[in-house]
Design a protein around this motif. Structure first.
Motif, PDB file in Angstrom:
ATOM      1  N   VAL A 164       0.833  -1.196   0.000  1.00  0.00           N
ATOM      2  CA  VAL A 164       0.000   0.000   0.000  1.00  0.00           C
ATOM      3  C   VAL A 164       0.870   1.249   0.000  1.00  0.00           C
ATOM      4  CG1 VAL A 164      -1.808   1.233   1.261  1.00  0.00           C
ATOM      5  CG2 VAL A 164      -1.769  -1.262   1.270  1.00  0.00           C
ATOM      6  N   GLU A 181       0.838   5.756  -1.601  1.00  0.00           N
ATOM      7  CA  GLU A 181       0.328   6.737  -2.550  1.00  0.00           C
ATOM      8  C   GLU A 181       1.064   6.634  -3.880  1.00  0.00           C
ATOM      9  OE1 GLU A 181       3.151  10.393  -0.926  1.00  0.00           O
ATOM     10  OE2 GLU A 181       1.131  10.158  -0.153  1.00  0.00           O
ATOM     11  N   SER A 182       0.614   7.376  -4.869  1.00  0.00           N
ATOM     12  CA  SER A 182       1.284   7.385  -6.169  1.00  0.00           C
ATOM     13  C   SER A 182       2.733   7.834  -5.991  1.00  0.00           C
ATOM     14  CB  SER A 182       0.556   8.331  -7.129  1.00  0.00           C
ATOM     15  OG  SER A 182      -0.760   7.891  -7.368  1.00  0.00           O
ATOM     16  N   SER A 204       5.092   5.909  -4.713  1.00  0.00           N
ATOM     17  CA  SER A 204       5.725   5.252  -3.567  1.00  0.00           C
ATOM     18  C   SER A 204       6.588   4.062  -3.967  1.00  0.00           C
ATOM     19  CB  SER A 204       4.668   4.805  -2.556  1.00  0.00           C
ATOM     20  OG  SER A 204       3.782   3.858  -3.137  1.00  0.00           O
ATOM     21  N   LYS A 242       5.313   1.246  -5.685  1.00  0.00           N
ATOM     22  CA  LYS A 242       4.539   0.013  -5.704  1.00  0.00           C
ATOM     23  C   LYS A 242       4.634  -0.709  -7.052  1.00  0.00           C
ATOM     24  CE  LYS A 242       0.520   1.776  -4.890  1.00  0.00           C
ATOM     25  NZ  LYS A 242       0.879   3.192  -5.143  1.00  0.00           N
ATOM     26  N   GLU A 269      -3.081  -2.762  -8.661  1.00  0.00           N
ATOM     27  CA  GLU A 269      -4.272  -1.905  -8.746  1.00  0.00           C
ATOM     28  C   GLU A 269      -5.353  -2.549  -9.615  1.00  0.00           C
ATOM     29  OE1 GLU A 269      -4.664   0.780  -7.042  1.00  0.00           O
ATOM     30  OE2 GLU A 269      -2.780   1.848  -6.757  1.00  0.00           O
ATOM     31  N   SER A 286      -8.833  -0.429  -9.641  1.00  0.00           N
ATOM     32  CA  SER A 286      -8.851   1.039  -9.629  1.00  0.00           C
ATOM     33  C   SER A 286      -9.538   1.634 -10.848  1.00  0.00           C
ATOM     34  CB  SER A 286      -7.430   1.589  -9.530  1.00  0.00           C
ATOM     35  OG  SER A 286      -6.690   1.276 -10.694  1.00  0.00           O
ATOM     36  N   THR A 303      -2.032  -1.637  -4.075  1.00  0.00           N
ATOM     37  CA  THR A 303      -3.119  -0.668  -4.124  1.00  0.00           C
ATOM     38  C   THR A 303      -2.764   0.601  -3.363  1.00  0.00           C
ATOM     39  OG1 THR A 303      -5.481  -0.349  -3.634  1.00  0.00           O
ATOM     40  CG2 THR A 303      -4.204  -1.627  -2.051  1.00  0.00           C
ATOM     41  N   HIS A 304      -3.476   1.677  -3.671  1.00  0.00           N
ATOM     42  CA  HIS A 304      -3.392   2.894  -2.865  1.00  0.00           C
ATOM     43  C   HIS A 304      -4.585   2.984  -1.918  1.00  0.00           C
ATOM     44  CE1 HIS A 304      -6.102   3.976  -6.169  1.00  0.00           C
ATOM     45  NE2 HIS A 304      -6.659   4.799  -5.307  1.00  0.00           N
ATOM     46  N   TYR A 309       6.587   4.166   1.391  1.00  0.00           N
ATOM     47  CA  TYR A 309       6.656   5.606   1.171  1.00  0.00           C
ATOM     48  C   TYR A 309       7.986   5.929   0.504  1.00  0.00           C
ATOM     49  CZ  TYR A 309       6.680  10.641   1.808  1.00  0.00           C
ATOM     50  OH  TYR A 309       6.718  11.985   1.566  1.00  0.00           O
ATOM     51  N   LEU A 363      -2.495   8.124   6.049  1.00  0.00           N
ATOM     52  CA  LEU A 363      -3.291   7.399   5.065  1.00  0.00           C
ATOM     53  C   LEU A 363      -4.633   6.979   5.654  1.00  0.00           C
ATOM     54  CD1 LEU A 363      -0.725   5.013   3.308  1.00  0.00           C
ATOM     55  CD2 LEU A 363      -1.691   7.128   2.413  1.00  0.00           C
TER      56      LEU A 363
END
Length: 342
Positions: free
Chosen positions: A50, A52-53, A55, A57, A185, A188, A217-218, A234, A259
């Motif tokens: 998990v 954010e954009s 990060s 992933k 994702e 999404s 996923t975010h 992060y 988050l």
């Protein structure tokens, strides 16, 4: 006498650095920074990654799938380094580790009917002995993900909805009977009404077919619903990890807390986050050689700017990379920036 490896997948201090610009003025971007974790061989799990954009992933997903190789560290699948696999080993790896990507339309060739993405793996990996058996396998896979073969097969991608296309990709992954699915994702870009169907299909693959799943996923809400464990990233590094219930309901790292506080509620009178709260971007101009979250953290200390904190072991198997917990023991592999699921 040979023994089976105790881990299905092990990520050992993996880093990925991208370089851009002219050779005399190269810019470097650390997309993944010393991440370590492992999935057990005999206990199929759903592990959430998990963040954010930006990060790291998706870059981590590409590393796990062997599409890109790490700048440092190793990705080990069933005892074999993915980067140095022989041609035969890589062929087996391609069947045993299947991807599901964010954009279901990008995975289809618009000039072929959707049947093509289902018949191709059957032919490539020799999954059926006859056309009749291949057809049976395809029908079973489509029905597992909630699609009717008669209404799906024979159509072109543009004739199906995004949710239908994504479920076909889940069916394709299931056909190969993989040991691991890396889902980046996967819900999404589909309607909210179809997310539950797709996520339920992934859980069915995990429970009934014994397939381990890495769910990227975010969205903390869906991660909480489907995952056994969660790893929060992060800026390419692991901030917190552990049991999904522990991490999401009892977040310890300031970033994870941010988050969680951003999850929308049903109460319209409550704001998602306080504009003057902990994510106030306190010192954006100061570059940190230590904790990457320091410029955004209301709890940052001088120590945070000098050295990256290790992962400290908290309750149960929960770990967090934050100096707020220096009174706790360092995790066994805490200096490497990751967590191992034992």
């Amino acid at each position: 006498m040979s023994t089976q490896p105790s881990t299905l997948l092990e990520v050992r201090e993996v880093s990925k650095v991208f370089r851009s610009g002219p050779i005399w003025d190269r810019e470097t971007t650390v997309a993944v920074d010393r991440v370590s974790f492992a999935l057990p061989e005999g206990r199929p799990t759903i592990t959430g990654i998990v963040g954010e954009s930006g990060s790291g992933k998706t870059t981590l997903a590409l590393l796990l799938l062997g599409y890109v190789h790490p700048t440092a560290g190793q990705v080990i699948f069933r005892g074999k380094d993915v980067a140095t696999m022989s041609r035969q080993e890589r062929f087996a790896f391609r069947r045993e580790v299947q991807p599901i990507f964010q954009d279901p339309f990008a995975a289809f060739n618009p000039f072929y009917r959707v049947d093509h993405v289902l018949t191709t793996p059957i032919a490539r990996f020799g999954l059926a002995d006859s056309p009749q058996e291949a057809r049976r396998l395809i029908h079973e896979a489509l029905e597992v993900v909630g699609l009717r073969p008669a209404e799906t097969l024979g159509r072109f991608p543009h004739q199906l909805s995004g949710g239908q296309r994504q479920r076909i990709m889940v069916a394709r992954a299931m056909l190969c009977r993989p040991r691991l699915i890396v889902a980046d994702e996967p819900v999404s870009m589909v309607d909210a009404s179809l997310r539950a169907t797709i996520l339920d299909g992934l859980q069915t693959l995990n429970r009934e077919l014994g397939i381990s799943i890495i769910y990227i996923t975010h969205d903390l809400t869906t991660a909480y619903q489907v995952c056994d464990r969660v790893m929060v990233m992060y800026a390419g590094a692991v901030a917190e990890a552990g049991d999904a219930e522990q991490v999401i309901r009892g977040a310890k790292h300031p970033y994870t807390q941010l988050l969680v506080s951003s999850i929308p509620t049903m109460d319209r009178s409550q704001r998602w986050a306080d504009e003057d709260g902990e994510d106030a971007t306190l010192q954006p101009e100061r570059r940190s050689a230590g904790c990457k979250f320091a410029p955004r953290c209301a709890f940052a200390q001088e120590l945070c700017w000098r050295a990256a904190p290790p992962l400290y072991r908290l309750e149960g198997d929960q770990v967090a990379a934050c100096v707020l917990y220096t009174d706790r023991p360092v995790a066994a592999n805490g200096h490497r920036g990751g967590t191992v699921d034992r």
